[in-house]
Structure formats: C-alpha cells, structure tokens
Design an enzyme around this catalytic site. Structure first.
Site, PDB file in Angstrom:
ATOM      1  N   HIS A  63      32.814  32.363  44.519  1.00  0.00           N
ATOM      2  CA  HIS A  63      33.082  33.115  43.284  1.00  0.00           C
ATOM      3  C   HIS A  63      32.163  34.324  43.211  1.00  0.00           C
ATOM      4  O   HIS A  63      31.041  34.246  42.708  1.00  0.00           O
ATOM      5  CB  HIS A  63      32.880  32.199  42.079  1.00  0.00           C
ATOM      6  CG  HIS A  63      33.322  32.795  40.781  1.00  0.00           C
ATOM      7  ND1 HIS A  63      33.720  32.024  39.716  1.00  0.00           N
ATOM      8  CD2 HIS A  63      33.438  34.083  40.359  1.00  0.00           C
ATOM      9  CE1 HIS A  63      34.058  32.810  38.699  1.00  0.00           C
ATOM     10  NE2 HIS A  63      33.879  34.060  39.073  1.00  0.00           N
ATOM     11  N   HIS A  65      32.135  38.845  42.564  1.00  0.00           N
ATOM     12  CA  HIS A  65      32.838  40.067  42.156  1.00  0.00           C
ATOM     13  C   HIS A  65      32.174  41.223  42.903  1.00  0.00           C
ATOM     14  O   HIS A  65      31.117  41.693  42.486  1.00  0.00           O
ATOM     15  CB  HIS A  65      32.716  40.290  40.653  1.00  0.00           C
ATOM     16  CG  HIS A  65      33.281  39.167  39.827  1.00  0.00           C
ATOM     17  ND1 HIS A  65      34.549  39.194  39.303  1.00  0.00           N
ATOM     18  CD2 HIS A  65      32.753  37.988  39.445  1.00  0.00           C
ATOM     19  CE1 HIS A  65      34.764  38.078  38.620  1.00  0.00           C
ATOM     20  NE2 HIS A  65      33.688  37.321  38.698  1.00  0.00           N
ATOM     21  N   PHE A  66      32.788  41.634  43.998  1.00  0.00           N
ATOM     22  CA  PHE A  66      32.175  42.692  44.811  1.00  0.00           C
ATOM     23  C   PHE A  66      32.680  44.078  44.425  1.00  0.00           C
ATOM     24  O   PHE A  66      32.279  45.075  45.024  1.00  0.00           O
ATOM     25  CB  PHE A  66      32.376  42.403  46.308  1.00  0.00           C
ATOM     26  CG  PHE A  66      31.428  41.352  46.869  1.00  0.00           C
ATOM     27  CD1 PHE A  66      30.460  40.746  46.072  1.00  0.00           C
ATOM     28  CD2 PHE A  66      31.496  40.988  48.216  1.00  0.00           C
ATOM     29  CE1 PHE A  66      29.579  39.789  46.599  1.00  0.00           C
ATOM     30  CE2 PHE A  66      30.619  40.044  48.748  1.00  0.00           C
ATOM     31  CZ  PHE A  66      29.665  39.445  47.941  1.00  0.00           C
ATOM     32  N   ARG A  67      33.583  44.154  43.422  1.00  0.00           N
ATOM     33  CA  ARG A  67      33.881  45.412  42.697  1.00  0.00           C
ATOM     34  C   ARG A  67      34.720  46.441  43.436  1.00  0.00           C
ATOM     35  O   ARG A  67      34.999  47.495  42.864  1.00  0.00           O
ATOM     36  CB  ARG A  67      32.586  46.097  42.243  1.00  0.00           C
ATOM     37  CG  ARG A  67      31.644  45.243  41.415  1.00  0.00           C
ATOM     38  CD  ARG A  67      32.283  44.801  40.140  1.00  0.00           C
ATOM     39  NE  ARG A  67      31.337  44.205  39.210  1.00  0.00           N
ATOM     40  CZ  ARG A  67      31.696  43.316  38.286  1.00  0.00           C
ATOM     41  NH1 ARG A  67      32.963  42.934  38.173  1.00  0.00           N
ATOM     42  NH2 ARG A  67      30.808  42.815  37.463  1.00  0.00           N
ATOM     43  N   HIS A 181      39.114  30.693  34.574  1.00  0.00           N
ATOM     44  CA  HIS A 181      37.972  31.061  33.721  1.00  0.00           C
ATOM     45  C   HIS A 181      38.345  30.488  32.357  1.00  0.00           C
ATOM     46  O   HIS A 181      39.220  31.009  31.674  1.00  0.00           O
ATOM     47  CB  HIS A 181      37.828  32.583  33.664  1.00  0.00           C
ATOM     48  CG  HIS A 181      36.732  33.035  32.758  1.00  0.00           C
ATOM     49  ND1 HIS A 181      35.721  33.873  33.155  1.00  0.00           N
ATOM     50  CD2 HIS A 181      36.473  32.760  31.459  1.00  0.00           C
ATOM     51  CE1 HIS A 181      34.892  34.090  32.148  1.00  0.00           C
ATOM     52  NE2 HIS A 181      35.338  33.429  31.094  1.00  0.00           N
ATOM     53  N   HIS A 238      32.738  28.054  36.805  1.00  0.00           N
ATOM     54  CA  HIS A 238      31.518  28.160  35.975  1.00  0.00           C
ATOM     55  C   HIS A 238      31.535  27.353  34.665  1.00  0.00           C
ATOM     56  O   HIS A 238      31.533  27.906  33.571  1.00  0.00           O
ATOM     57  CB  HIS A 238      31.159  29.618  35.687  1.00  0.00           C
ATOM     58  CG  HIS A 238      32.301  30.555  35.378  1.00  0.00           C
ATOM     59  ND1 HIS A 238      33.326  30.235  34.523  1.00  0.00           N
ATOM     60  CD2 HIS A 238      32.563  31.805  35.833  1.00  0.00           C
ATOM     61  CE1 HIS A 238      34.147  31.256  34.452  1.00  0.00           C
ATOM     62  NE2 HIS A 238      33.725  32.210  35.239  1.00  0.00           N
ATOM     63  N   ASP A 312      29.275  33.404  40.789  1.00  0.00           N
ATOM     64  CA  ASP A 312      29.856  34.366  39.838  1.00  0.00           C
ATOM     65  C   ASP A 312      29.076  35.684  39.885  1.00  0.00           C
ATOM     66  O   ASP A 312      28.871  36.343  38.854  1.00  0.00           O
ATOM     67  CB  ASP A 312      29.893  33.786  38.415  1.00  0.00           C
ATOM     68  CG  ASP A 312      30.824  34.590  37.506  1.00  0.00           C
ATOM     69  OD1 ASP A 312      31.609  35.417  38.016  1.00  0.00           O
ATOM     70  OD2 ASP A 312      30.765  34.392  36.282  1.00  0.00           O
ATOM     71  N   HIS A 316      26.535  44.783  37.598  1.00  0.00           N
ATOM     72  CA  HIS A 316      26.766  45.968  36.761  1.00  0.00           C
ATOM     73  C   HIS A 316      25.534  46.838  36.891  1.00  0.00           C
ATOM     74  O   HIS A 316      24.427  46.330  37.132  1.00  0.00           O
ATOM     75  CB  HIS A 316      26.912  45.574  35.287  1.00  0.00           C
ATOM     76  CG  HIS A 316      28.122  44.756  34.980  1.00  0.00           C
ATOM     77  ND1 HIS A 316      29.372  45.310  34.856  1.00  0.00           N
ATOM     78  CD2 HIS A 316      28.271  43.426  34.762  1.00  0.00           C
ATOM     79  CE1 HIS A 316      30.251  44.353  34.563  1.00  0.00           C
ATOM     80  NE2 HIS A 316      29.611  43.194  34.511  1.00  0.00           N
TER      81      HIS A 316
HETATM   82  O1  DOR Z   1      30.134  37.616  32.953  1.00  0.00           O
HETATM   83  C1  DOR Z   1      31.124  37.786  33.634  1.00  0.00           C
HETATM   84  N1  DOR Z   1      31.259  38.891  34.380  1.00  0.00           N
HETATM   85  N2  DOR Z   1      32.103  36.876  33.631  1.00  0.00           N
HETATM   86  C2  DOR Z   1      33.297  37.109  34.213  1.00  0.00           C
HETATM   87  O2  DOR Z   1      34.162  36.296  34.115  1.00  0.00           O
HETATM   88  C3  DOR Z   1      33.557  38.387  34.894  1.00  0.00           C
HETATM   89  C4  DOR Z   1      32.304  38.990  35.321  1.00  0.00           C
HETATM   90  C5  DOR Z   1      32.486  40.420  35.751  1.00  0.00           C
HETATM   91  O3  DOR Z   1      33.421  40.690  36.521  1.00  0.00           O
HETATM   92  O4  DOR Z   1      31.704  41.257  35.331  1.00  0.00           O
HETATM   93 ZN    ZN Z   2      33.615  35.525  37.677  1.00  0.00          ZN
END
Ligand code: DOR
Ligand code: ZN
Length: 432
Positions: A63, A65-67, A181, A238, A312, A316
């Site tokens: 899990h 998020h590599f954006r 989720h 999560h 997860d 950012h």
């Molecule tokens: O806190 C989170 N950030 N929860 C998520 O489900 C998505 C993730 C994100 O992509 O920033």
């Molecule tokens: Zn996530």
C-alpha cells in the site's frame, strides 16, 4: 552475478532465526545453510560478511502512493522506489489516486511502463473502482493486477465510491480481490456538520474527532456484509480501531481467508496524544486513534487478526501539510523507516512474516516474501545498533524531504537491500 552472504542471523520468515549463509544465482536464491559456508565459492561471487546483522526477506509494501503520474511535485516512482529500497522494501503495490486516476487499462499500462523504466524496486499497480468502470476492471490482466481499490471514504484524489448501489455492484461483479479504504463518508459528514460551531480547526485533534472510530467500524462492517453476500475476496486497508480488530479471523496465515486486514505503521506508532508534538505530520486518513486502539492493533497483528503491515506511504510537500484541519493534506511518507520501526516493536520473524511473507501469501505474489532456494533474491541486511539513531528530515530519501519519524529513535539500521539478487526490478506476478 552471484552473492554469498555469510555469518548472518538468517530470518527466513517462518523458521526461528539461525546463524547461516545464503548464495544467490542471478535473480534467484540458489542455496542456503546453517553455520559456516563450506562449499566452493563460484568464480565472480561477491562475498558479504554480515556478522552481527539480520538477513531478512525484503519487505513487500502492498500500500503505497508514489504519485506518478500527475503529482510529481510530491513524489515520483523513481524517487519513492529509491526511498523504499533505502528502507529495505524490495516490492511495492501502488494505489490508483494519481492524475489521471488509474481507472482504465490505458492508465494502468502507462504506470507499468513508467515503472519498467524508472523503478528501483519490484512493482504492481492497483486499479480503482468508479461507478462506471466495471468493464475496464474486468479486462485487467489477472496475473499482473493485485486488486481493485475502493475508497468508501473520501481522501486525497477524490475517488469516493459510497453510493450504495454502485458499491454493491462492484462487489457483485468483481472477480479480483477488493481492497477498501473503510471510512463511512455519511458519518464523517455528519460529524463535520455537528462540529462546525465548536471545532477549533487549528487543533489537529479534531481530525480524529471528525474521522472517528464509528465511521471506520461502520464502513468495515458494510464492506464485510457485501463481501459475505457476494462471496468477494475483501482486504480491509489500514485498520485503526479496537472494534474492527475483533471482526477479523485470528488465523496466523492469510491463505484461505476470504476477508483479510492490514495495519499501517503510523497507527501502530502514534495516537491522538501525539498531535501536540507532531501536528499535521501525523494527519492521515484514517486518523490516528486512542492508546487503547493502538494497543489492540499491536496485539491483533501478533495474533493474526490483522494479516499484514503496509505503510500507506503518502508523501505530500511540507507546504501541502500547512493550514488547519480542513486544509492540511492528509498522508505521510512512511516507506523508508517502517521496517526498522517495526523491528523495534516486534521480533524479527514476526516482522518478516507480516511485512513480507504474509503480504506475498495474501496477494499470491509469485516466489517472493520468504528466503527460500528458488525464490527471488529479494533481501535486506539489517544491523542492530548499540546506540539508537535519532531520525531527522535530513535522512529522508523521499522527494518531499520530511518524515513524521523525525525525532524518533531507531535501534535498527538498513545496511543493504538486494532486489532480485542485484539484477533489474521486475513486475510482480500474481497467482490468483
Ligand atoms: O492519509 C491518506 N493519504 N489517506 C489516504 O487514503 C490517501 C493518502 C494520500 O493519497 O494522500
Ligand atoms: Zn492509502
């Protein structure tokens, strides 16, 4: 290329740790043994003396998020896969809330091509379910597609799917595993309405009040009802509450479970009490909960009610994390320090199983997750430190350049990570 790692404390994922050696051949583990290596060392072999160190299967983070594409100012596959490798993670499964969203085969193929080009670790990409992309989901190649992601609660990327009929139709028609989720958006919305006159938006504690335990429990129960009704394979991402942990099957292996669950290191590490110190750095969805919830999560991972650790990882920029509870972005980078942090919390065999062996078993990942002859040589050497290391933002490999772990002490350090025995990263293959 061959690598011989010897004098290591070998943590293979299932057997008790023992002193021994491991020899690779190209991308694979050739042979392993206890005690000293006594054979002939093949010509051209790189010999690594791992005395005093653990040799473990590389972590499989299911899990992240590599954006990429679309949010490259926050992170890229190249930058975050390198952060992963720096943290002992050799394989990752990325989430669909990019721009464009990964809701079509074309968008999914684009990500696979990008990863082939730039990833430092083995890779796979989930597709996301929308109200009308069922045909795309069903056309996905099963051996390369780990699961379909459903956001029952809103989060970064606007992929909410909470309309009851649309949600039910995904469970009804979907053959692949569904990852949810699980936060109930109607409860969150009601909490926000009720809180408006009283909330102090600069106090991050309100994030956990608005996205409360009730919203999580209700959504998880709803997803479990749908999975039971339609016979779908369900994985709850999560999990954050004590009440949810009681809903899951306590068998130690996820194999054969219709419904499985995951926990993220930030929910094992922090509680609402940590907002005072860490502020929006630990603002994430689902939100951190109470010390009682955290204790239940720690216990449930040990007993098998929670099957796997997944980070997860949600980077950012610090600029995106500014502002009050309604404006600071949710999510934090976690891929780089989770393996050492988990080794500070659990014994090495538990960590190897929950963060490599069990994820591979759960998703049916081909020949990864354990140290075994014939498996891919995904490995990590970890040193136990006599003097703990205090993490700082300067240590961060992720593009965003900060970590919620800054200020935390770690008594394990990643010494070396090998992806496919030091050969090229590969797409993950899934046995359905
Ligand atoms: O806190 C989170 N950030 N929860 C998520 O489900 C998505 C993730 C994100 O992509 O920033
Ligand atoms: Zn996530």
């Amino acid at each position: 290329m061959n690598i011989l790692i010897h004098n290591a404390l070998v943590v293979d994922g299932t057997n008790p740790p023992h002193c021994g050696w491991l020899l690779t051949s190209g991308a694979f583990i050739d042979s392993m043994g206890e005690g000293d290596f006594r054979g002939d060392i093949p010509v051209g072999t790189e010999v690594v003396d791992a005395r005093g160190c653990l040799l473990m299967p590389g972590a499989i983070d299911c899990h992240v998020h590599f954006r990429e594409p679309g949010l490259e100012a926050k992170a890229t596959i190249a930058s975050e896969s390198r952060a992963a490798v720096a943290g002992g993670v050799t394989s990752f499964i990325d989430m669909p809330n990019t721009i464009p969203q990964t809701t079509t085969i074309a968008a999914w193929e684009d990500k696979m091509a990008r990863a082939e080009h730039s990833s430092a670790a083995n890779y796979a990409f989930m597709m996301g379910a929308t109200a009308d992309n069922l045909a795309e989901l069903l056309a996905a190649p099963a051996h390369l597609m780990p699961a379909v992601k459903v956001f029952m609660g809103s989060s970064t990327g606007g992929m909410l799917l909470d309309e009851p009929h649309a949600l039910a139709s995904v469970f009804e028609a979907q053959g692949a595993r569904i990852v949810v989720h699980a936060e109930d958006q109607s409860i969150i919305n009601a909490n926000i309405r009720a809180a408006e006159p009283i909330a102090d938006p600069d106090n991050m504690l309100w994030h956990s009040r608005l996205r409360n335990a009730k919203a999580c429990v209700r959504a998880t129960e709803h997803a479990m009802e749908l999975a039971t009704r339609y016979g779908s394979r369900l994985h709850v991402a999560h999990v954050t509450t004590e009440a949810e942990t009681r809903l899951f099957d306590p068998a130690q292996s996820p194999v054969g479970k219709q419904i499985t669950a995951e926990v993220s290191p930030h929910h094992l590490l922090w509680t609402v009490e940590d907002y005072a110190r860490l502020g929006s750095r630990i603002k994430m969805n689902p939100a951190v909960k109470t010390a009682t919830d955290r204790a239940a999560l720690r216990d449930a991972l040990a007993t098998g009610r929670l099957d796997i650790i997944a980070t997860d990882h949600a980077p950012h920029r610090l600029a995106d994390k500014q502002g009050d509870v309604f404006h600071a972005a949710s999510g934090a980078p976690m891929v780089q320090f989770s393996l050492p942090a988990m080794l500070d919390l659990y014994d090495p065999t538990t960590v190897a199983w929950r963060y490599a062996g069990a994820p591979a078993a759960l998703f049916g990942i081909d020949r990864r997750g354990l140290l075994r002859p014939g498996y891919y040589a995904d490995m990590v050497i970890v040193e136990r430190l006599d003097t703990p290391h205090i993490v700082s933002d300067a240590d961060v490999v992720s593009l965003c350049g900060w970590t919620p772990m800054a200020g935390s002490s770690l008594s394990h350090r990643i010494v070396a990570t090998y992806v496919n025995g030091g050969t090229s990263p590969l797409p993950l293959n899934f046995k359905q």
